[in-house]
Design a protein around this motif. Structure first.
Motif, PDB file in Angstrom:
ATOM      1  N   ALA A 122       8.073 -12.022 -10.145  1.00 49.50           N
ATOM      2  CA  ALA A 122       7.432 -10.165 -10.330  1.00 49.50           C
ATOM      3  C   ALA A 122       7.400 -10.095 -11.359  1.00 49.50           C
ATOM      4  CB  ALA A 122       7.981  -8.882  -9.282  1.00 49.50           C
ATOM      5  N   PRO A 123       6.860  -8.636 -11.600  1.00 47.46           N
ATOM      6  CA  PRO A 123       6.764  -8.525 -13.052  1.00 47.46           C
ATOM      7  C   PRO A 123       7.686  -7.681 -13.699  1.00 47.46           C
ATOM      8  CG  PRO A 123       5.274  -7.488 -11.394  1.00 47.46           C
ATOM      9  CD  PRO A 123       5.907  -8.670 -10.857  1.00 47.46           C
ATOM     10  N   PRO A 124       8.448  -7.483 -14.990  1.00 45.65           N
ATOM     11  CA  PRO A 124       9.441  -6.259 -15.022  1.00 45.65           C
ATOM     12  C   PRO A 124       8.767  -4.996 -14.364  1.00 45.65           C
ATOM     13  CG  PRO A 124       8.732  -8.146 -16.952  1.00 45.65           C
ATOM     14  CD  PRO A 124       7.685  -8.313 -15.381  1.00 45.65           C
ATOM     15  N   GLU A 125       7.771  -4.514 -14.988  1.00 39.96           N
ATOM     16  CA  GLU A 125       7.160  -3.653 -14.145  1.00 39.96           C
ATOM     17  C   GLU A 125       7.205  -3.013 -12.424  1.00 39.96           C
ATOM     18  OE1 GLU A 125       5.340  -5.085 -17.840  1.00 39.96           O
ATOM     19  OE2 GLU A 125       5.213  -5.912 -15.865  1.00 39.96           O
ATOM     20  N   LEU A 126       7.808  -4.046 -12.036  1.00 37.85           N
ATOM     21  CA  LEU A 126       7.432  -3.588 -10.977  1.00 37.85           C
ATOM     22  C   LEU A 126       9.193  -2.451 -10.487  1.00 37.85           C
ATOM     23  CD1 LEU A 126       6.357  -4.130  -8.094  1.00 37.85           C
ATOM     24  CD2 LEU A 126       8.387  -5.490  -7.353  1.00 37.85           C
ATOM     25  N   SER A 127       9.807  -2.942 -10.843  1.00 43.43           N
ATOM     26  CA  SER A 127      11.062  -1.673 -10.331  1.00 43.43           C
ATOM     27  C   SER A 127      10.458  -0.647 -11.242  1.00 43.43           C
ATOM     28  CB  SER A 127      12.456  -2.383 -11.713  1.00 43.43           C
ATOM     29  OG  SER A 127      13.294  -1.513 -11.099  1.00 43.43           O
ATOM     30  N   ALA A 128      10.101  -0.448 -12.470  1.00 39.86           N
ATOM     31  CA  ALA A 128      10.030   1.116 -12.658  1.00 39.86           C
ATOM     32  C   ALA A 128       8.454   1.564 -11.909  1.00 39.86           C
ATOM     33  CB  ALA A 128       9.514   0.952 -14.152  1.00 39.86           C
ATOM     34  N   PHE A 129       7.812   1.087 -11.524  1.00 44.24           N
ATOM     35  CA  PHE A 129       6.460   1.221 -10.296  1.00 44.24           C
ATOM     36  C   PHE A 129       6.811   2.073  -9.136  1.00 44.24           C
ATOM     37  CE2 PHE A 129       3.435   0.689  -6.794  1.00 44.24           C
ATOM     38  CZ  PHE A 129       2.379   1.250  -7.358  1.00 44.24           C
ATOM     39  N   ALA A 130       7.956   1.130  -8.873  1.00 46.18           N
ATOM     40  CA  ALA A 130       8.845   0.931  -7.432  1.00 46.18           C
ATOM     41  C   ALA A 130       9.758   2.266  -7.884  1.00 46.18           C
ATOM     42  CB  ALA A 130       9.118   0.118  -7.106  1.00 46.18           C
ATOM     43  N   THR A 131      10.459   2.764  -9.055  1.00 45.61           N
ATOM     44  CA  THR A 131      11.406   4.207  -8.384  1.00 45.61           C
ATOM     45  C   THR A 131      10.353   5.322  -9.009  1.00 45.61           C
ATOM     46  OG1 THR A 131      13.035   2.221  -9.397  1.00 45.61           O
ATOM     47  CG2 THR A 131      12.882   3.982 -10.258  1.00 45.61           C
ATOM     48  N   LEU A 132       9.663   5.230 -10.062  1.00 44.09           N
ATOM     49  CA  LEU A 132       8.291   6.232 -11.300  1.00 44.09           C
ATOM     50  C   LEU A 132       8.105   6.608  -9.714  1.00 44.09           C
ATOM     51  CD1 LEU A 132       8.359   5.274 -14.271  1.00 44.09           C
ATOM     52  CD2 LEU A 132       9.940   6.634 -13.217  1.00 44.09           C
ATOM     53  N   TYR A 133       6.875   6.254  -8.966  1.00 41.22           N
ATOM     54  CA  TYR A 133       6.302   6.192  -8.224  1.00 41.22           C
ATOM     55  C   TYR A 133       7.124   7.688  -7.324  1.00 41.22           C
ATOM     56  CZ  TYR A 133       1.327   6.019  -7.414  1.00 41.22           C
ATOM     57  OH  TYR A 133       0.072   6.053  -7.804  1.00 41.22           O
ATOM     58  N   PRO A 134       7.966   7.281  -6.510  1.00 40.05           N
ATOM     59  CA  PRO A 134       8.329   8.327  -5.582  1.00 40.05           C
ATOM     60  C   PRO A 134       9.507  10.002  -6.074  1.00 40.05           C
ATOM     61  CG  PRO A 134       9.221   6.025  -5.440  1.00 40.05           C
ATOM     62  CD  PRO A 134       8.183   5.671  -6.416  1.00 40.05           C
ATOM     63  N   GLU A 135       9.760   8.596  -7.975  1.00 38.51           N
ATOM     64  CA  GLU A 135      10.537  10.479  -8.078  1.00 38.51           C
ATOM     65  C   GLU A 135       9.187  11.075  -8.766  1.00 38.51           C
ATOM     66  OE1 GLU A 135      12.053   8.413 -11.368  1.00 38.51           O
ATOM     67  OE2 GLU A 135      14.214   7.735 -10.078  1.00 38.51           O
ATOM     68  N   HIS A 136       7.900  10.525  -9.618  1.00 40.68           N
ATOM     69  CA  HIS A 136       6.650  11.080  -9.291  1.00 40.68           C
ATOM     70  C   HIS A 136       6.263  12.198  -8.180  1.00 40.68           C
ATOM     71  CE1 HIS A 136       3.062  12.505 -11.043  1.00 40.68           C
ATOM     72  NE2 HIS A 136       2.627  12.360  -9.890  1.00 40.68           N
ATOM     73  N   ALA A 137       6.661  11.450  -6.903  1.00 41.61           N
ATOM     74  CA  ALA A 137       6.306  12.397  -5.713  1.00 41.61           C
ATOM     75  C   ALA A 137       6.921  13.897  -5.614  1.00 41.61           C
ATOM     76  CB  ALA A 137       6.055  11.750  -4.671  1.00 41.61           C
ATOM     77  N   LEU A 138       8.772  13.347  -5.408  1.00 45.33           N
ATOM     78  CA  LEU A 138       9.494  14.141  -5.294  1.00 45.33           C
ATOM     79  C   LEU A 138       8.970  15.423  -6.662  1.00 45.33           C
ATOM     80  CD1 LEU A 138      12.035  15.097  -4.111  1.00 45.33           C
ATOM     81  CD2 LEU A 138      13.129  13.663  -5.937  1.00 45.33           C
ATOM     82  N   ARG A 139       9.235  15.411  -7.995  1.00 37.02           N
ATOM     83  CA  ARG A 139       8.991  15.947  -8.184  1.00 37.02           C
ATOM     84  C   ARG A 139       7.663  17.114  -7.777  1.00 37.02           C
ATOM     85  NH1 ARG A 139       8.079  14.690 -14.644  1.00 37.02           N
ATOM     86  NH2 ARG A 139       8.130  17.305 -14.393  1.00 37.02           N
ATOM     87  N   GLU A 140       6.645  16.597  -7.847  1.00 43.72           N
ATOM     88  CA  GLU A 140       5.215  17.457  -7.876  1.00 43.72           C
ATOM     89  C   GLU A 140       6.512  18.670  -6.432  1.00 43.72           C
ATOM     90  OE1 GLU A 140       1.157  15.163  -8.537  1.00 43.72           O
ATOM     91  OE2 GLU A 140       2.681  14.542  -6.651  1.00 43.72           O
ATOM     92  N   GLU A 141       6.906  17.539  -5.429  1.00 44.09           N
ATOM     93  CA  GLU A 141       6.534  18.932  -4.542  1.00 44.09           C
ATOM     94  C   GLU A 141       7.635  19.499  -4.578  1.00 44.09           C
ATOM     95  OE1 GLU A 141       8.335  15.832  -2.022  1.00 44.09           O
ATOM     96  OE2 GLU A 141       6.763  14.725  -1.540  1.00 44.09           O
ATOM     97  N   ARG A 142       8.433  19.778  -5.611  1.00 47.56           N
ATOM     98  CA  ARG A 142       9.441  20.546  -6.410  1.00 47.56           C
ATOM     99  C   ARG A 142       8.973  21.223  -6.645  1.00 47.56           C
ATOM    100  NH1 ARG A 142      15.225  17.035  -7.310  1.00 47.56           N
ATOM    101  NH2 ARG A 142      15.541  16.450  -4.381  1.00 47.56           N
ATOM    102  N   GLU A 143       8.558  20.928  -7.822  1.00 49.43           N
ATOM    103  CA  GLU A 143       7.711  21.598  -9.834  1.00 49.43           C
ATOM    104  C   GLU A 143       6.740  22.552  -9.478  1.00 49.43           C
ATOM    105  OE1 GLU A 143       8.572  20.253 -12.712  1.00 49.43           O
ATOM    106  OE2 GLU A 143      10.651  19.032 -12.021  1.00 49.43           O
ATOM    107  N   ILE A 144       5.949  22.244  -8.452  1.00 49.71           N
ATOM    108  CA  ILE A 144       4.124  22.194  -8.254  1.00 49.71           C
ATOM    109  C   ILE A 144       4.055  22.474  -6.910  1.00 49.71           C
ATOM    110  CG2 ILE A 144       1.925  21.574  -8.775  1.00 49.71           C
ATOM    111  CD1 ILE A 144       4.023  21.020 -10.926  1.00 49.71           C
ATOM    112  N   TYR A 145       4.198  21.883  -5.820  1.00 46.18           N
ATOM    113  CA  TYR A 145       3.904  22.682  -4.628  1.00 46.18           C
ATOM    114  C   TYR A 145       3.897  23.730  -4.096  1.00 46.18           C
ATOM    115  CZ  TYR A 145       1.578  17.763  -4.208  1.00 46.18           C
ATOM    116  OH  TYR A 145       0.926  16.565  -3.887  1.00 46.18           O
ATOM    117  N   PRO A 146       5.446  24.339  -4.367  1.00 45.37           N
ATOM    118  CA  PRO A 146       5.910  25.479  -3.926  1.00 45.37           C
ATOM    119  C   PRO A 146       4.644  26.326  -4.691  1.00 45.37           C
ATOM    120  CG  PRO A 146       8.102  23.988  -5.386  1.00 45.37           C
ATOM    121  CD  PRO A 146       6.369  23.599  -4.900  1.00 45.37           C
ATOM    122  N   ALA A 147       4.096  26.723  -5.407  1.00 43.93           N
ATOM    123  CA  ALA A 147       3.230  27.429  -6.398  1.00 43.93           C
ATOM    124  C   ALA A 147       2.117  27.713  -5.053  1.00 43.93           C
ATOM    125  CB  ALA A 147       2.919  27.240  -7.807  1.00 43.93           C
TER     126      ALA A 147
END
Length: 170
Positions: A122-147
């Motif tokens: 697996a490429p070294p970026e896989l871990s960042a991809f698999a971690t950052l994507y869900p973190e990004h979604a959670l941030r959108e849900e907490r910081e943007i979507y409530p508006a």
């Protein structure tokens, strides 16, 4: 909790549909991590090939549509509210879409190879991809979507219609 067998919300509920997409992001990002572990032990067996093809399908088809829903419709509508703090958070998260796209470009060839039965580390970026994507979604849900509650029903309906058009549903 989201069930993969549950029906998705309709385009008349665009935010619910975006949230359902986030659940899929979490599921497929987690599958990436499990696939890496599985492939290390079992190589590109049938299970690995099927999982890789599923991840590819989601991130090549659904994820770009989801990003377009946000970048072309939801984020501009929320920016129109004129809330400086909200706009700054939207700008940060919008920029993260590019970073996630860069990570995807690194992960995609590995998944393509795996889906074809080729065993590669697996490429070294896989871990960042698999971690950052869900973190990004959670941030959108907490910081943007409530508006979204500040948008008119007509504006939300327009966003839903554009989402449907983007997918050829209307």
């Amino acid at each position: 909790m989201f069930s993969p067998t549950a029906s998705l919300p309709g385009f008349d509920s665009p935010i619910e549909l975006l949230l359902a997409c986030h659940e899929k992001v979490r599921r497929f990002a987690g599958l990436c991590q499990r696939l890496e572990q599985h492939a290390a032990l079992h190589g590109a067996d049938d299970e690995a090939r099927t999982a890789a093809a599923s991840v590819l399908r989601y991130f090549q088809i659904a994820a770009p549509l989801h990003h377009a829903d946000e970048e072309e419709d939801l984020f501009p509508a929320l920016r129109e509210l004129g809330d400086v703090s909200l706009t700054a958070r939207i700008d940060e998260l919008d920029a993260e879409h590019g970073r996630l796209g860069d990570l995807w470009c690194c992960v995609k060839p590995w998944l393509e190879a795996m889906s074809q039965g080729a065993r590669h580390p697996a490429p070294p970026e896989l871990s960042a991809f698999a971690t950052l994507y869900p973190e990004h979604a959670l941030r959108e849900e907490r910081e943007i979507y409530p508006a979204v509650v500040r948008l008119s029903r007509d504006r939300l309906a327009e966003i839903g219609q554009r989402m449907a058009q983007r997918r050829g549903a209307r």
